[in-house]
Enzyme design. Structure first.
Site, mmCIF file in Angstrom:
data_model
loop_
_atom_site.group_PDB
_atom_site.id
_atom_site.type_symbol
_atom_site.label_atom_id
_atom_site.label_comp_id
_atom_site.label_asym_id
_atom_site.label_seq_id
_atom_site.Cartn_x
_atom_site.Cartn_y
_atom_site.Cartn_z
ATOM 1 C CD GLN A 31 -47.983 -21.859 41.726
ATOM 2 O OE1 GLN A 31 -48.793 -22.495 42.407
ATOM 3 N NE2 GLN A 31 -46.920 -21.292 42.262
ATOM 4 C CG ASP B 201 -38.299 -24.479 40.727
ATOM 5 O OD1 ASP B 201 -39.223 -25.314 40.754
ATOM 6 O OD2 ASP B 201 -38.457 -23.294 40.373
ATOM 7 N NE ARG C 77 -45.405 -19.851 38.158
ATOM 8 C CZ ARG C 77 -45.490 -20.763 37.213
ATOM 9 N NH1 ARG C 77 -45.919 -20.429 36.000
ATOM 10 N NH2 ARG C 77 -45.150 -22.017 37.412
ATOM 11 C CB ALA D 186 -36.864 -22.762 36.911
ATOM 12 C CG ASN E 125 -41.055 -29.060 40.265
ATOM 13 O OD1 ASN E 125 -40.742 -28.080 39.579
ATOM 14 N ND2 ASN E 125 -42.242 -29.633 40.156
ATOM 15 N NE ARG F 68 -40.096 -17.505 44.059
ATOM 16 C CZ ARG F 68 -40.923 -18.363 43.453
ATOM 17 N NH1 ARG F 68 -41.179 -18.261 42.161
ATOM 18 N NH2 ARG F 68 -41.499 -19.338 44.132
#
Ligand code: MRU
Length: 342
Positions: A191, A232, A46, A48, A242, A87
């Site tokens: 995260q 992102d 994960r 970007a 984001n 995604r």
């Protein structure tokens, strides 16, 4: 150690399994499109910029599988599209795939070479934007040592190496001008507490983990000099998608009068998306909200609302940093300065 790596011996995409950190450091090898898509959707990989590299190598995985299983061109195109669209919010995934798709006719080695170039360019971009970002922050906070708040994970795990917002943190630390990092835990998938804290601990960088709900209070109490987040997707007008919770941090920074800085490689700037309203926001399964680390935390039948990202309007952003430039979006600033013009 890299989050994303190509293994030429078995033509596999090797990923650090980020769902298992910090408890276990394990990798998974993807040799099929199903495995690549599953890894993207479950957040094994994960962030970007890391997804940009996966977009490239994911096409190579599809080509290798096509060769083994004798797919026709239509099947291969469909499988490549599944990787590209796994995604929706981080533009880098589609950007990485789109960069190698025109090379498919030249064979798998050409696609791998281009994906290697994506990796190398991303690391160089991260290191350069970290220098530019640190310079800007030191010039605009006027402090000898800065206290930084960050949200989600933007370190080497989320990129090909080094990191973006966390790259700036590393740069400040290397210059001896970092006092403390407040790492938001980043619900629902943690995260911040699982990954950012793991990276900072590994680097010996002084930090505390706080719940997302503490961020605004920490900022308004004057405990933070700057917030630095990743992105992102950055739209043409500077609006930035984001991790969910980022806009709350931006609002608090605006009220407290401290800088809110967005850091990303130029591959995250999407000039074809005009504003934040046009950025597709991934809606994930509500069960990620009604559970925590597999433990049910809401009553039976409670429905979770789980947008994975939010959009911070450019008016709340003090500076956007890429490897090309630092832009202070004020409605008239040239966002295209953030990307190379050649
Ligand atoms: O859902 P995730 O973990 O992929 O979300 C990641 C983020 O929001 C990061 O801040 C962003 O991708 C930048 S990573 C350098």
């Amino acid at each position: 150690m890299r989050a994303v790596e190509w293994m030429p011996q078995n033509r596999a995409l090797r990923l650090i399994d980020q769902t298992r950190l910090p408890g276990e450091s394990v990798t998974v090898d993807c040799t099929t499109v199903d495995e690549v898509v599953d890894a993207i959707v479950r957040l094994v990989v994960r962030g970007a910029p890391a997804l940009g590299a996966v977009g490239g190598y994911g096409v190579a995985v599809a080509m290798a599988q096509a060769e083994r299983e004798g797919w026709d061109a239509a099947r291969l195109d469909g499988e490549v599209r599944r990787v590209r669209d796994a995604r929706p919010t981080a533009v880098n995934l589609a950007w990485g795939a789109d960069r190698v798709i025109p090379l498919m006719g030249e064979g798998i080695e050409a696609v791998i070479t281009e994906s290697d170039a994506i990796m190398a360019e991303d690391e160089a971009a991260n290191r350069e934007l970290s220098r530019l970002g640190a310079d800007w922050i030191l010039a605009h906070t006027g402090r000898d040592k800065v206290r930084v708040l960050t949200h989600c994970n933007t370190g080497f795990l989320a990129t090909t190496a080094w990191g973006t917002a966390l790259g700036i943190v590393r740069e400040l630390h290397a210059r001896g001008v970092l006092e403390l990092v407040y790492a938001d835990e980043t619900r629902p998938l943690l995260q911040g507490s699982r990954l950012t804290s793991w990276e900072l601990t590994h680097d010996g960088i002084d930090h505390v983990v706080q719940v997302d709900g503490a961020a605004a209070s920490t900022i308004l109490r004057g405990l933070v000099d700057v917030a630095i987040i990743g992105a992102d997707r950055i739209a043409r007008n500077g609006d930035t998608a984001n991790k969910i919770g980022s806009v709350s941090v931006a609002l608090a920074c605006a009220d407290a009068g401290i800088p809110f800085v967005v850091a990303a490689p130029s591959s995250t700037v999407d000039l074809s998306t005009l504003s934040g309203e046009d950025i597709p926001i991934e809606l994930r399964d509500g069960s990620e909200v009604t559970t925590l680390a597999g433990v049910v935390t809401a009553p039976d039948g409670a429905r979770g609302f789980n947008p994975a990202f939010d959009v911070t309007p450019s008016r709340l952003i003090s500076a956007i940093v890429t490897e090309q430039a630092v832009v202070e979006p004020d409605g008239s600033s040239p966002i295209d300065a953030l990307v190379a013009t050649s």
